[in-house]
Scaffold this motif. Structure first.
Motif, short mmCIF file in Angstrom:
data_model
loop_
_atom_site.label_atom_id
_atom_site.label_comp_id
_atom_site.label_asym_id
_atom_site.label_seq_id
_atom_site.Cartn_x
_atom_site.Cartn_y
_atom_site.Cartn_z
N MET A 2 0.84 -1.19 0.00
CA MET A 2 0.00 0.00 0.00
C MET A 2 0.88 1.24 0.00
O MET A 2 2.04 1.20 0.38
CB MET A 2 -0.92 -0.02 1.23
CG MET A 2 -1.92 -1.16 1.24
SD MET A 2 -3.00 -1.10 2.67
CE MET A 2 -3.88 0.45 2.38
N GLU A 3 0.31 2.36 -0.44
CA GLU A 3 1.07 3.60 -0.45
C GLU A 3 1.47 3.99 0.97
O GLU A 3 0.65 3.93 1.89
CB GLU A 3 0.25 4.72 -1.10
CG GLU A 3 0.03 4.52 -2.59
CD GLU A 3 1.34 4.54 -3.36
OE1 GLU A 3 2.05 5.53 -3.32
OE2 GLU A 3 1.65 3.52 -4.00
N GLN A 27 11.64 12.21 -1.56
CA GLN A 27 11.91 10.87 -2.07
C GLN A 27 10.65 10.01 -2.11
O GLN A 27 10.40 9.29 -3.08
CB GLN A 27 12.98 10.18 -1.22
CG GLN A 27 14.36 10.79 -1.31
CD GLN A 27 14.96 10.63 -2.70
OE1 GLN A 27 14.85 9.57 -3.33
NE2 GLN A 27 15.60 11.68 -3.19
N PHE A 28 9.84 10.08 -1.07
CA PHE A 28 8.60 9.29 -1.04
C PHE A 28 7.61 9.79 -2.08
O PHE A 28 6.97 9.00 -2.78
CB PHE A 28 7.99 9.32 0.35
CG PHE A 28 8.59 8.32 1.29
CD1 PHE A 28 8.13 7.01 1.32
CD2 PHE A 28 9.63 8.68 2.14
CE1 PHE A 28 8.69 6.07 2.18
CE2 PHE A 28 10.21 7.75 2.99
CZ PHE A 28 9.74 6.44 3.01
N LYS A 29 7.49 11.10 -2.21
CA LYS A 29 6.53 11.66 -3.17
C LYS A 29 6.94 11.35 -4.60
O LYS A 29 6.08 11.15 -5.47
CB LYS A 29 6.41 13.17 -2.96
CG LYS A 29 5.62 13.56 -1.72
CD LYS A 29 5.46 15.06 -1.65
CE LYS A 29 4.52 15.47 -0.52
NZ LYS A 29 4.36 16.94 -0.42
N ALA A 35 1.50 8.68 -1.90
CA ALA A 35 2.09 8.65 -0.56
C ALA A 35 1.48 9.76 0.31
O ALA A 35 1.24 10.88 -0.14
CB ALA A 35 3.59 8.84 -0.65
N LYS A 36 1.24 9.41 1.55
CA LYS A 36 0.71 10.38 2.51
C LYS A 36 1.87 10.86 3.37
O LYS A 36 2.47 10.07 4.10
CB LYS A 36 -0.37 9.71 3.36
CG LYS A 36 -1.11 10.64 4.30
CD LYS A 36 -2.16 9.85 5.07
CE LYS A 36 -2.90 10.72 6.07
NZ LYS A 36 -3.84 9.92 6.89
N THR A 37 2.22 12.13 3.25
CA THR A 37 3.38 12.65 3.97
C THR A 37 3.02 13.99 4.62
O THR A 37 2.19 14.74 4.11
CB THR A 37 4.58 12.87 3.03
OG1 THR A 37 4.26 13.87 2.07
CG2 THR A 37 4.98 11.59 2.32
N SER A 38 3.70 14.27 5.72
CA SER A 38 3.54 15.57 6.36
C SER A 38 4.78 15.87 7.20
O SER A 38 5.31 14.97 7.86
CB SER A 38 2.29 15.59 7.26
OG SER A 38 2.10 16.88 7.83
N VAL A 39 5.23 17.13 7.14
CA VAL A 39 6.33 17.59 7.99
C VAL A 39 5.74 18.51 9.06
O VAL A 39 5.13 19.54 8.74
CB VAL A 39 7.39 18.34 7.18
CG1 VAL A 39 8.47 18.90 8.11
CG2 VAL A 39 8.02 17.43 6.14
#
Length: 380
Positions: A2-3, A27-29, A35-39
């Motif tokens: 899964m993403e 890199q993930f994006k 991809a679900k990302t957050s800083v």
């Protein structure tokens, strides 16, 4: 597979920790469209007012009393008193961070600053949360504040740090020596002639002077000293987000056509690619960027604590020189120009330790360790 869902906790005091966080997210994006990302800017997330007060106090200490910062750094290193701060901040922010984690449902949690690393370790210990917690060390020495029992994996800048890590109690199976992650701009090759023309530079040596994203250090004095000495070079001065410094440098440039002045820039890799020497402070990300671009350094005014340790790393291994008296700076630049074998050795050592692809290597290690791929999937 899964993403992936990746939650990164950083601190925006300075620019380096956020830069490392965003490099991993990039890199993930790039490789996972959904991809679900957050800083998360940890201090601002916990309490914006507290963040402003702490940031102001930190910057004032660096500018007005750097020895005090060195004392704090050494004291917390020796006594681990910072753990009390972790417990207090974890208690204050507990419900807010837990709520965020429950809503976000991360597969991996990453910390690029020791402050959130400590808070998250404390929360893991209290709750039994089993989400992998990963720390990315952004300096060339390991302060005790980074080391926490609930951290699953530590990404280190270089294998040379292994002995120090083991002596400080980090289990060997928790160590991964992949480097400090940089934006992809630092992994590219640049056409020198094209880049020089773009920046308005000629073929003389170019001296790049920087003080990190917030423009700390004696940037103006360094630029003026080099220019007044009539050293046969061009000077590129980057003021970062320091508007007062930017205006002073612009006024200086009115009398010195060999001075190119920039404020906060995104094209640091380009500037480094056409520079002969970098003059500035030894912050972890600045050092890493210079190594990736095979750029020798002359270090000015390293702050006690992490910058001093970074400086020791560079100088002891032949990648940098240091000046304690500003009047020595033009002489050292002349010396390095007259002894090209020394400059070339510094470049070779920088190339040896520079890890242009650290962000990708960290991404790949995270994927293989915590998000196993199927036989049909590949990582590239």
């Amino acid at each position: 597979m899964m993403e992936p869902s990746i939650l990164v906790f950083s601190v925006s005091i300075g620019v380096g920790h956020n830069s490392a966080a965003n490099a991993i997210v990039q890199q993930f994006k790039k490789r996972h469209i959904n991809a679900k990302t957050s800083v998360i800017d940890t201090l601002d997330f916990i309490n914006p007012l507290f963040h402003k007060v702490l940031e102001g106090s930190y910057l004032s200490t660096l500018r007005l009393n750097p020895k005090l910062w060195g004392y704090i750094y050494d004291y917390t290193e020796a006594s681990r008193q910072s753990n009390g701060v972790n417990e207090a901040m974890a208690s204050i922010s507990y419900h807010k961070i837990i709520d965020l984690i429950r809503r976000f449902k991360p597969d991996i949690i990453i910390a690029t600053h020791p402050f959130p690393a400590g808070i998250l370790s404390s929360i893991k210990e209290k709750t039994g949360m089993n989400i992998p917690l990963v720390s990315i060390i952004t300096d060339y020495g390991v302060h005790a504040y980074w080391i926490h029992p609930q951290t699953n994996l530590y990404f280190m800048p270089t294998e040379i740090m292994k002995k120090e890590c083991l002596e400080k109690g980090i289990p060997e199976d928790k160590l991964a020596f992949k480097g400090i992650p940089l934006r992809e701009a630092f992994s590219r090759e640049y056409d020198s002639a094209v880049t020089k023309a773009k920046l308005g530079l000629d073929d003389r040596p170019a001296i790049l002077i920087m003080g990190g994203g917030i423009g700390l250090g004696s940037i103006y004095t360094a630029a003026k000293t080099i220019l007044d000495a009539k050293t046969d070079c061009q000077v590129i001065a980057v003021a970062g987000k320091n508007e007062e410094l930017f205006q002073k440098l612009r006024r200086l440039a009115e009398h010195h056509p060999d001075l190119k002045v920039f404020s906060y820039v995104e094209n640091v890799a380009e500037l480094m690619s056409v520079s002969t020497i970098l003059v500035g402070k030894s912050g972890g990300l600045t050092v890493t960027e210079a190594l990736a671009m095979r750029l020798p350094m002359i270090i000015l005014d390293p702050l006690p604590g992490q910058e001093a340790r970074n400086a020791d790393f560079l100088i002891n291994l032949g990648m940098a020189s240091i000046v304690h008296d500003m009047e020595e700076l033009p002489q050292l630049i002349d010396y390095l120009g007259q002894v090209p074998v020394r400059l070339e050795y510094m470049r070779l050592m920088a190339a040896h330790f520079g890890k242009k692809d650290a962000a990708f290597e960290i991404y790949r290690t995270l994927l293989e360790t915590y998000l196993p791929i199927t036989e049909e999937e590949t990582i590239s």
